[in-house]
Design a protein around this motif. Structure first.
Motif, mmCIF file in Angstrom:
data_model
loop_
_atom_site.group_PDB
_atom_site.id
_atom_site.type_symbol
_atom_site.label_atom_id
_atom_site.label_comp_id
_atom_site.label_asym_id
_atom_site.label_seq_id
_atom_site.Cartn_x
_atom_site.Cartn_y
_atom_site.Cartn_z
ATOM 1 N N ASP A 129 28.687 68.921 -26.109
ATOM 2 C CA ASP A 129 27.932 69.132 -27.349
ATOM 3 C C ASP A 129 26.774 70.077 -27.038
ATOM 4 O OD1 ASP A 129 26.308 68.996 -29.603
ATOM 5 O OD2 ASP A 129 26.582 66.839 -29.872
ATOM 6 N N THR A 130 26.849 71.287 -27.587
ATOM 7 C CA THR A 130 25.831 72.307 -27.296
ATOM 8 C C THR A 130 24.613 72.210 -28.195
ATOM 9 O OG1 THR A 130 26.995 73.861 -28.734
ATOM 10 C CG2 THR A 130 27.554 73.910 -26.388
ATOM 11 N N GLY A 131 24.626 71.293 -29.145
ATOM 12 C CA GLY A 131 23.465 71.083 -29.993
ATOM 13 C C GLY A 131 23.429 71.976 -31.224
ATOM 14 N N LEU A 161 21.227 64.448 -33.216
ATOM 15 C CA LEU A 161 19.830 64.198 -32.881
ATOM 16 C C LEU A 161 18.946 65.379 -33.258
ATOM 17 C CD1 LEU A 161 20.208 62.462 -29.405
ATOM 18 C CD2 LEU A 161 19.043 61.483 -31.395
ATOM 19 N N GLU A 162 19.416 66.580 -32.957
ATOM 20 C CA GLU A 162 18.606 67.765 -33.239
ATOM 21 C C GLU A 162 18.537 68.038 -34.739
ATOM 22 O OE1 GLU A 162 20.054 70.914 -30.711
ATOM 23 O OE2 GLU A 162 19.454 69.840 -28.885
ATOM 24 N N SER A 167 15.336 68.103 -39.698
ATOM 25 C CA SER A 167 15.307 67.868 -41.141
ATOM 26 C C SER A 167 13.972 67.295 -41.587
ATOM 27 C CB SER A 167 16.432 66.911 -41.538
ATOM 28 O OG SER A 167 16.426 66.703 -42.937
ATOM 29 N N GLU A 168 13.438 67.844 -42.653
ATOM 30 C CA GLU A 168 12.212 67.327 -43.253
ATOM 31 C C GLU A 168 12.496 66.184 -44.223
ATOM 32 O OE1 GLU A 168 10.170 70.604 -44.990
ATOM 33 O OE2 GLU A 168 9.730 71.564 -43.068
ATOM 34 N N GLY A 189 26.073 56.673 -31.347
ATOM 35 C CA GLY A 189 25.359 56.009 -30.274
ATOM 36 C C GLY A 189 23.985 55.537 -30.696
ATOM 37 N N ASP A 190 23.389 54.713 -29.853
ATOM 38 C CA ASP A 190 22.101 54.093 -30.172
ATOM 39 C C ASP A 190 20.993 55.115 -30.399
ATOM 40 O OD1 ASP A 190 23.277 51.616 -29.986
ATOM 41 O OD2 ASP A 190 22.552 51.203 -27.954
ATOM 42 N N ASP A 191 20.976 56.195 -29.614
ATOM 43 C CA ASP A 191 19.900 57.181 -29.758
ATOM 44 C C ASP A 191 19.923 57.818 -31.143
ATOM 45 O OD1 ASP A 191 19.054 56.684 -27.184
ATOM 46 O OD2 ASP A 191 19.967 58.479 -26.316
ATOM 47 N N VAL A 192 21.123 58.166 -31.616
ATOM 48 C CA VAL A 192 21.243 58.762 -32.946
ATOM 49 C C VAL A 192 20.815 57.770 -34.017
ATOM 50 C CG1 VAL A 192 22.895 59.607 -34.673
ATOM 51 C CG2 VAL A 192 23.024 60.444 -32.316
#
Length: 332
Positions: A129-131, A161-162, A167-168, A189-192
């Motif tokens: 995943d390059t983001g 995540l990014e 996003s505002e 996943g948990d982080d997301v």
């Protein structure tokens, strides 16, 4: 709770009067549909023409939702509000100005990527995943500006995540589950999920068997799946997204998985290492069962009536009320 309105965060079928009446009779008062998966701008405009024609012909049953107020109107008039959405950003043709054009055509929810990487970012199936790309940052900002909800259901972890950070406005994951509850590449996943909650976003718990496993086998299992997500994320951040595919043409699944980009077998969310589910599981995928699952949550003491109402209506409604409105001074 019987008779209380339902919002379904995502479906991907083809609607005629019979399907619209089933939705209405099942208590569904708004549903985000899939106007396109791989289609470009012109093809998506053709699809939107078809949705406009269907709603025009059956205006006593349905309306197009361009604002949260339109969903209120659907509830008041016992109709189904069709939220125009797509499961890919291919409709933008990599032109930033097309986002406003499609907002003007009524599109209100767009998933940043589908099952492969695009110019915006990575899908959940990419080995790396390059983001979120520079263009992706521009897209998220423009969607925020005009009033178009960012959806991350099939989007990779880093890109998700990014996008949440960029996003505002709160974002949606309108048809996926927590990977900690059912381990699947399409689940989050948990982080997301922590980031989603921290920024006010909403997850549409999905009872599609491929990403829900045995939770999809029974109505009680579906209720338990939702209750587990409420425990994990908090009741303000959990909604429902069935991923139903009513009235779909025979080749729809192949189109979803392969599009025009692959001649190889593409499994999508299905797992070749797991046997297909029994046919009986499909009984859960019925418009009239949504309210039954909600009621079982209350009857079994898993949620209060107020909490169940949030999950099946209130949380999407809150996100849509804000997310469909342009930023101040954004549009001419």
């Amino acid at each position: 709770m019987s008779g209380a309105p339902v919002i379904d965060g995502l479906q991907c079928g083809r609607y005629d009067r019979d399907v619209l009446e089933q939705l209405r009779d099942g208590g569904v008062r708004a549903v985000t549909i899939t106007a396109s998966f791989w289609e470009d701008a012109l093809e998506t405009m053709d699809a939107l023409t078809g949705w406009n024609d269907v709603v025009r012909e059956h205006g006593d049953v349905a309306l197009i939702a361009r604002s949260g107020a339109d969903i209120d109107e659907a509830v008041a008039s016992d109709r189904v509000a069709i939220v125009l959405g797509t499961q890919n950003a291919s409709l933008f043709n990599e032109r930033i100005g097309f986002i406003e054009h499609f907002w003007n055509l009524g599109v209100r929810v767009v998933q940043l990527t589908y099952n492969i990487q695009n110019a915006i970012g990575s899908s959940c199936y990419e080995p790396v995943d390059t983001g979120l790309s520079r263009f992706g940052h521009e897209v998220v900002g423009e969607m925020n500006r005009v009033g178009m909800v960012v959806d991350l259901s099939h989007v990779g972890e880093r890109t998700s995540l990014e996008a949440i950070e960029a996003s505002e406005r709160p974002v949606a994951i309108n048809h996926a589950n927590a990977r900690s509850i059912y381990d699947h590449a399409r689940n989050k996943g948990d982080d997301v999920l922590r980031a989603l909650v921290a920024r006010g976003g909403v997850l549409g718990v999905c009872t599609y068997n491929n990403i829900a496993g045995e939770y999809a086998a029974t109505l009680d299992g579906s209720a338990e799946l939702i209750a587990k997500h409420v425990e994990l994320l908090g009741v303000d951040h959990v909604a429902y997204g069935s991923d139903l595919d009513p009235n779909a043409p025979e080749n729809n699944l192949a189109w979803m998985r392969n599009g025009r980009w692959s001649r190889k077998v593409q499994h999508g969310a299905s797992r070749p290492d797991i046997a297909p589910p029994p046919a009986a599981w499909i009984d859960n995928f019925d418009f009239h069962k949504f309210g039954e699952v909600r009621d079982r949550l209350v009857e079994r003491g898993l949620l209060t009536a107020e909490e169940a109402g949030q999950v099946f209506f209130g949380n999407w409604k809150r996100l849509y009320d804000d997310g469909f409105a342009p930023a101040a001074g954004a549009l001419a």
